[in-house]
Motif scaffolding. Structure first.
Motif, PDB file in Angstrom:
ATOM      1  N   GLU A 326      33.886  79.348  49.342  1.00  0.00           N
ATOM      2  CA  GLU A 326      34.843  78.345  48.857  1.00  0.00           C
ATOM      3  C   GLU A 326      36.051  78.245  49.782  1.00  0.00           C
ATOM      4  OE1 GLU A 326      34.447  76.153  46.331  1.00  0.00           O
ATOM      5  OE2 GLU A 326      32.401  76.966  46.351  1.00  0.00           O
ATOM      6  N   SER A 329      35.249  76.374  52.835  1.00  0.00           N
ATOM      7  CA  SER A 329      34.931  74.975  52.535  1.00  0.00           C
ATOM      8  C   SER A 329      36.178  74.156  52.207  1.00  0.00           C
ATOM      9  CB  SER A 329      33.959  74.896  51.343  1.00  0.00           C
ATOM     10  OG  SER A 329      32.761  75.589  51.600  1.00  0.00           O
ATOM     11  N   HIS A 331      39.466  71.845  52.054  1.00  0.00           N
ATOM     12  CA  HIS A 331      39.799  70.604  52.736  1.00  0.00           C
ATOM     13  C   HIS A 331      41.292  70.303  52.771  1.00  0.00           C
ATOM     14  CE1 HIS A 331      35.466  68.952  52.168  1.00  0.00           C
ATOM     15  NE2 HIS A 331      35.591  69.626  53.298  1.00  0.00           N
ATOM     16  N   CYS A 339      37.758  73.775  56.645  1.00  0.00           N
ATOM     17  CA  CYS A 339      36.470  73.109  56.846  1.00  0.00           C
ATOM     18  C   CYS A 339      36.778  71.818  57.592  1.00  0.00           C
ATOM     19  CB  CYS A 339      35.787  72.824  55.515  1.00  0.00           C
ATOM     20  SG  CYS A 339      34.190  71.982  55.658  1.00  0.00           S
ATOM     21  N   CYS A 375      31.109  72.744  53.191  1.00  0.00           N
ATOM     22  CA  CYS A 375      31.332  72.004  51.946  1.00  0.00           C
ATOM     23  C   CYS A 375      30.084  71.262  51.489  1.00  0.00           C
ATOM     24  CB  CYS A 375      32.487  71.020  52.121  1.00  0.00           C
ATOM     25  SG  CYS A 375      32.205  69.764  53.405  1.00  0.00           S
TER      26      CYS A 375
END
Length: 392
Positions: A326, A329, A331, A339, A375
């Protein structure tokens, strides 16, 4: 454990659906030939793209790049001539020249020295693509470590998983661009090697041990201590960060061009958490006063990525593969996030993209790998204990 190589298998996003595994064994020349033969398509793709990358970022033609690369041969030969023999084998297998393969392996020395020269001359030049976010989390009963490797999007089509059984020394695995000797990975001696590119005003491309060849030397090390000593003993050409994990400990080694005096070490013991991106974090004032750290200028998102990764990691009560998936991933600051996704507003060669994302359980010898953006790309576990024991 490994899948049959399938370079043409693609997912809906145009990225490889699974890694291209390349297994080599034998002498350096034999291993190089096996590697080059299997990855010929990917090596040719890399050569095509790096010719344009060198011209854009360093104002260097391919002929000039190969000529510069050959000035490094005496230093490499003195450090480990097997590296030269293996690159010769890669060239033979891929049907290209030795200077071509050598110039690929010097991509850091060519690119970042060119960028540093431009900054010194007062010319900003093109924006460099984002680089890597690496971590070592020792807060749980077992270490969880890993990194995102961010680079120019064409590398989605050149990344391979190189699994090597040398005649002597530990077996090892590395996630790497085809034709390069190594990037991040782990070995049968219990050592995991993670890394970040760094750049300073001292990175002028003078002959020394190249970054990606040092990564190979680390993966060939029998222990964390031996790996650290290799970094100290080498006359290095480039700045770089090496995060070494073994025996429940982590050692982060920040380096500048030069020798033992141009190294700063941070040790992480049980219960510790360490994150590194593309700028120096050493609190060694003498070391920090040498040269100018150009990381925040060349890779402007590095400060954000380190802070964001630490913030998210500290919310985990203890490290898990799922928890770190997580984090990697995330953003925040999209598209230049932990990510990383290509920004369509930028030139294609200035864009960044997370090419591979690994969460590694060193004591279990498992690499959880997402080839592409974590992701959206499933993370698959690859257990290396059988291979490391010679059973697969």
């Amino acid at each position: 454990m490994t899948a049959e190589p399938n370079a043409e298998s693609q997912n809906a996003g145009g990225l490889p659906a699974e890694p291209l595994f390349v297994r080599t064994s034998g002498s350096p020349l034999d291993r190089g030939r096996q590697y080059g033969t299997t990855t010929r398509t990917q090596v040719l793709r890399s050569l095509e793209h790096y010719e344009r990358v060198y011209a854009k970022f360093a104002d260097v033609s391919w002929d000039a790049a190969t000529a510069l690369a050959e000035t490094f041969v005496p230093v490499i030969a003195a450090f480990d001539a097997d590296h030269l023999e293996e690159m010769q084998g890669i060239a033979e297998g891929a049907g290209v020249t030795f200077p071509d393969v050598l110039a690929l392996n010097l991509r850091t020395e060519i690119l970042f020295s060119g960028k540093a020269r431009k900054i010194a001359a007062g010319a900003a030049g093109p924006t460099a693509p984002p680089e890597c976010t690496a971590f070592a989390d020792l807060r749980g009963p077992e270490p969880v470590v890993g990194q995102n490797w961010d680079w120019i999007p064409f590398a989605h089509g050149t990344v391979v998983v190189l699994e090597t059984e040398p005649t002597n020394g530990p077996r090892w695995v590395s996630v790497v661009e085809a034709g390069l000797l190594a990037k991040f990975g782990m070995n049968s001696a219990g050592l995991t090697v993670l890394t970040n590119a760094l750049v300073t005003s001292l990175d002028v491309g003078s002959p020394g041990m190249p970054y990606h060849l040092l990564l190979r030397a680390l993966l060939e090390s029998e222990s964390l201590e031996a790996a650290e000593e290799k970094l100290r003993s080498a006359h290095r050409s480039s700045s770089a960060n090496y995060l070494l994990v073994g025996d429940g400990r982590a050692v982060d080694v920040e380096t500048r061009p030069g020798g033992a005096d141009d190294v700063s070490v941070h040790r992480v013991g049980p219960g510790g958490l360490f994150v590194h991106t593309n700028h120096f974090v050493s609190d060694d004032s003498a070391f920090a006063s040498t040269g100018t750290d150009l990381g925040p200028t060349v890779m402007a998102d590095t400060l954000f990525r380190r802070g964001r990764t630490l913030e998210l990691a500290e919310r985990m009560p203890q490290p898990t593969v799922a928890g770190w998936h997580e984090v990697l991933s995330d953003h925040g600051n999209f598209p230049e996030a932990v990510c990383c996704h290509p920004n369509p507003a930028e030139h294609a060669l200035e864009q960044g993209s997370t090419v591979a994302s690994a969460v590694i359980e060193p004591e279990r010898q498992i690499m959880h790998l997402a080839l592409g953006h974590p992701c959206t790309t499933p993370r698959a576990p690859y257990g290396y204990r059988p291979f490391f024991k010679g059973l697969a």
